[in-house]
Design a protein around this motif. Structure first.
Motif, PDB file in Angstrom:
ATOM      1  N   SER A 129     -13.202   8.474  56.777  1.00 41.61           N
ATOM      2  CA  SER A 129     -11.826   8.034  57.037  1.00 41.61           C
ATOM      3  C   SER A 129     -10.939   8.185  55.796  1.00 41.61           C
ATOM      4  N   ALA A 130     -11.525   8.106  54.601  1.00 44.92           N
ATOM      5  CA  ALA A 130     -10.726   8.269  53.380  1.00 44.92           C
ATOM      6  C   ALA A 130     -10.197   9.700  53.278  1.00 44.92           C
ATOM      7  N   VAL A 131     -11.052  10.680  53.561  1.00 43.20           N
ATOM      8  CA  VAL A 131     -10.643  12.088  53.526  1.00 43.20           C
ATOM      9  C   VAL A 131      -9.592  12.345  54.604  1.00 43.20           C
ATOM     10  N   LEU A 132      -9.859  11.823  55.793  1.00 46.26           N
ATOM     11  CA  LEU A 132      -8.936  12.008  56.913  1.00 46.26           C
ATOM     12  C   LEU A 132      -7.583  11.373  56.617  1.00 46.26           C
ATOM     13  N   LEU A 165      -0.717   6.135  58.261  1.00 43.20           N
ATOM     14  CA  LEU A 165      -1.384   5.272  59.228  1.00 43.20           C
ATOM     15  C   LEU A 165      -2.056   4.127  58.495  1.00 43.20           C
ATOM     16  N   ASP A 166      -1.968   2.945  59.037  1.00 49.56           N
ATOM     17  CA  ASP A 166      -2.693   1.790  58.531  1.00 49.56           C
ATOM     18  C   ASP A 166      -4.198   2.079  58.636  1.00 49.56           C
ATOM     19  N   HIS A 167      -4.980   1.589  57.670  1.00 51.85           N
ATOM     20  CA  HIS A 167      -6.433   1.841  57.646  1.00 51.85           C
ATOM     21  C   HIS A 167      -7.093   1.378  58.946  1.00 51.85           C
ATOM     22  N   GLU A 168      -6.737   0.193  59.423  1.00 44.92           N
ATOM     23  CA  GLU A 168      -7.328  -0.337  60.653  1.00 44.92           C
ATOM     24  C   GLU A 168      -6.968   0.525  61.862  1.00 44.92           C
ATOM     25  N   GLN A 182      -9.115   3.637  61.719  1.00 45.57           N
ATOM     26  CA  GLN A 182     -10.476   3.292  62.133  1.00 45.57           C
ATOM     27  C   GLN A 182     -10.558   3.139  63.653  1.00 45.57           C
ATOM     28  N   SER A 183      -9.541   2.528  64.244  1.00 43.91           N
ATOM     29  CA  SER A 183      -9.524   2.349  65.701  1.00 43.91           C
ATOM     30  C   SER A 183      -9.478   3.687  66.420  1.00 43.91           C
ATOM     31  N   ILE A 184      -8.661   4.602  65.908  1.00 42.84           N
ATOM     32  CA  ILE A 184      -8.572   5.934  66.523  1.00 42.84           C
ATOM     33  C   ILE A 184      -9.911   6.646  66.419  1.00 42.84           C
ATOM     34  N   ILE A 185     -10.536   6.597  65.233  1.00 41.72           N
ATOM     35  CA  ILE A 185     -11.821   7.271  65.032  1.00 41.72           C
ATOM     36  C   ILE A 185     -12.861   6.716  65.998  1.00 41.72           C
TER      37      ILE A 185
END
Length: 199
Positions: A45-48, A59-62, A65-68
């Protein structure tokens, strides 16, 4: 979790996806499909997040993560049930009426291109489901205070591991070791490498 709660969560993630430009959503899906096709150990997620930021998408981190998680589960479900691209889009529209047409077009196109490879990889992964070491970094430091070093000003090694769990999410773990512990770890890795060469 009650069905109403699941619908709320699903609609919330769909709303976030719909905000993304189609190219950004496509890139996100490609990261996930690359993992599901066995070409990467996980979805970092950091690279993305960096790539999305460079493309002008914040995009907010959360939310990311939800999308992923949502897209991973969606593609896994489609692979497990051998859904066609049309079948997958119909299922998504059935689950949430909030999908924007461009987002569904991205999913349809990518699933048409990658579904066979994902299904094949899922069959192979079903046999063995363990985490995978993606990256290991270390650095040498000097201890000012530590639970494991006996005296101050002792050298230590800080180890950072990136591990992809079976779901595909990459987690970072860090810990400190004394020089002796690190040398023992190095010796074990050499033994493992020697054994693996004989396989």
């Amino acid at each position: 979790m009650p069905a109403a709660d699941l619908t709320y969560v699903s609609n919330k993630v769909v709303d976030i996806i719909n905000i993304l430009p189609p190219d950004a959503f496509s890139d996100t899906c490609l990261h996930i499909l690359t993992h599901l096709c066995g070409q990467s150990a996980g979805v970092d997620s950091a690279v993305l997040s960096n790539e999305l930021s460079n493309a002008g998408v914040t995009l907010d981190h959360e939310d990311l993560q939800s999308i992923i998680r949502y897209v991973l589960l969606t593609f896994r479900f489609a692979g497990k049930h051998s859904l066609s691209a049309d079948g997958l889009v119909s299922k998504l529209e059935e689950d949430s009426s909030r999908w924007a047409k461009p987002s569904l077009q991205v999913i349809h196109k990518l699933w048409s291109e990658h579904s066979a490879e994902v299904q094949l990889q899922q069959e192979a992964k079903g046999i063995l489901s363990i985490g995978q070491l993606v990256d290991m970094q270390w650095k040498l430091g000097m201890a000012v205070s530590s639970d494991t070093c006996r005296s101050l000003n002792s050298p230590y090694v800080m180890v950072l591991l990136k591990v992809a769990d079976p779901s595909g999410q990459i987690h970072q773990k860090s810990f400190e070791m004394t020089i002796q512990q690190f040398q023992n770890l190095h010796s074990h890795f050499k033994d493992i490498a020697a054994v693996m060469e004989t396989v």
